[in-house]
Design a protein around this motif. Structure first.
Motif, PDB file in Angstrom:
ATOM      1  N   ALA A  27       0.813  -1.212  -0.019  1.00 36.15           N
ATOM      2  CA  ALA A  27       0.072  -0.092   0.057  1.00 36.15           C
ATOM      3  C   ALA A  27       0.833   1.280  -0.023  1.00 36.15           C
ATOM      4  CB  ALA A  27      -1.051   0.023   1.102  1.00 36.15           C
ATOM      5  N   LEU A  28       2.041   1.381   0.814  1.00 36.12           N
ATOM      6  CA  LEU A  28       2.798   2.613   1.064  1.00 36.12           C
ATOM      7  C   LEU A  28       3.512   2.591  -0.284  1.00 36.12           C
ATOM      8  CD1 LEU A  28       3.846   1.925   4.736  1.00 36.12           C
ATOM      9  CD2 LEU A  28       2.106   3.782   3.897  1.00 36.12           C
ATOM     10  N   ARG A  29       3.918   1.713  -1.041  1.00 39.32           N
ATOM     11  CA  ARG A  29       4.734   1.655  -2.006  1.00 39.32           C
ATOM     12  C   ARG A  29       4.138   2.322  -3.111  1.00 39.32           C
ATOM     13  NH1 ARG A  29       6.893  -3.025  -1.905  1.00 39.32           N
ATOM     14  NH2 ARG A  29       5.506  -4.180  -3.340  1.00 39.32           N
ATOM     15  N   MET A  30       2.816   1.872  -3.352  1.00 39.13           N
ATOM     16  CA  MET A  30       1.905   2.420  -4.433  1.00 39.13           C
ATOM     17  C   MET A  30       1.339   3.848  -4.386  1.00 39.13           C
ATOM     18  SD  MET A  30      -0.879  -0.803  -5.316  1.00 39.13           S
ATOM     19  CE  MET A  30      -1.496  -1.175  -3.669  1.00 39.13           C
ATOM     20  N   LEU A  31       1.156   3.996  -2.829  1.00 41.17           N
ATOM     21  CA  LEU A  31       0.704   5.608  -2.760  1.00 41.17           C
ATOM     22  C   LEU A  31       1.821   6.632  -2.902  1.00 41.17           C
ATOM     23  CD1 LEU A  31      -1.161   4.910   0.549  1.00 41.17           C
ATOM     24  CD2 LEU A  31      -2.193   5.555  -1.455  1.00 41.17           C
ATOM     25  N   GLU A  32       2.963   6.025  -2.686  1.00 46.74           N
ATOM     26  CA  GLU A  32       4.315   6.928  -3.026  1.00 46.74           C
ATOM     27  C   GLU A  32       4.469   7.030  -4.390  1.00 46.74           C
ATOM     28  OE1 GLU A  32       8.732   7.614  -1.301  1.00 46.74           O
ATOM     29  OE2 GLU A  32       7.851   5.773  -1.291  1.00 46.74           O
ATOM     30  N   GLY A  33       4.590   5.644  -5.006  1.00 51.15           N
ATOM     31  CA  GLY A  33       4.816   5.575  -6.570  1.00 51.15           C
ATOM     32  C   GLY A  33       4.097   6.202  -7.222  1.00 51.15           C
ATOM     33  N   LYS A  34       2.654   6.453  -7.119  1.00 52.91           N
ATOM     34  CA  LYS A  34       1.672   6.961  -7.849  1.00 52.91           C
ATOM     35  C   LYS A  34       1.438   8.341  -7.441  1.00 52.91           C
ATOM     36  CE  LYS A  34      -0.369   2.759  -9.424  1.00 52.91           C
ATOM     37  NZ  LYS A  34       0.071   2.714 -10.894  1.00 52.91           N
TER      38      LYS A  34
END
Length: 226
Positions: free
Chosen positions: A175-182
């Motif tokens: 979740a955190l990786r997606m929120l940051e990456g996008k």
């Protein structure tokens, strides 16, 4: 009743941790529910974006009653979000929605701990109910075989709790990786989402400790009665 003897002291530390964990997740969620995200997306919008971005166009996002009742249902392949998360545009709401999306992606990718957890759900559901009936009957009637069977069934509950922890931690990491990456959340907002998901993880740690404490207590009572 065997359940109210002096061995209850074995449970006290785990119960205190469980109470603290529930308070922590509730207070942390409430705190970051007051922090709106810069982009203004709602939890439902974020879930939809992340699902679509992972090729999960056919996984619907539904509204469900209750507070922090959010979950992904692998059997029906549907994500259900509580009202605060579904309509909320706060850092907390977005963090929770992304976490549940993490579970959907785990399911799609065949994440092994999730597969194991899902496969033992029927056994755990049966064991969590039947174990106490067998234990109570065994202690009252003095039939050690029933007690042992009850302990074995309850062990499945403990194993389920243990397997659940890495599943939840991995979903939060995704979740955190997606929120940051996008660029859905920015650095300060990510810290808030991380705090919410970390507090939620503590409830699973508390569940493990409580289950293990219950199991140890049952074994102790069984040997003492024997």
């Amino acid at each position: 009743m065997f359940y109210f003897d002096s061995s209850i002291i074995i449970l006290i530390p785990a119960l205190l941790v469980a109470i603290w964990a529930q308070y922590k997740v509730s207070s942390t969620f409430n705190k970051y529910s007051r922090y709106g995200s810069h982009n203004g997306y709602t939890g439902a919008q974020v879930a939809r974006m992340l699902l679509d971005g992972s090729g999960l166009y056919d996984v619907p996002v539904e509204l469900i009653p209750g507070k922090l009742s959010d979950h992904y249902d692998p059997s029906k392949r549907v994500m259900r979000l509580s009202q605060d998360v579904y309509y909320g545009n706060s850092v907390a709401s977005i963090g929770v929605a992304a976490h549940e999306t993490g579970h959907a992606i785990q399911h799609k990718n065949g994440y092994v701990p999730l597969i194991i957890r899902n496969s033992i759900v029927p056994v755990v559901n049966f064991g969590s109910n039947a174990s106490w009936i067998l234990l109570l009957a065994g202690f009252i009637l003095g039939i050690r075989g029933l007690v042992n069977l009850g302990i074995i069934l309850f062990t499945s509950v403990v194993l389920f709790q243990i397997i659940t922890l890495p599943v939840e931690l991995n979903a939060s990491k995704r979740a955190l990786r997606m929120l940051e990456g996008k660029n859905i959340l920015y650095s300060g907002e990510l810290s808030g989402a991380r705090s919410v998901l970390s507090a939620a993880a503590m409830t699973y740690v508390a569940a493990i400790l409580t289950s293990i404490a219950n199991l140890l207590r049952l074994i102790y009572i069984s040997r003492d009665r024997n």
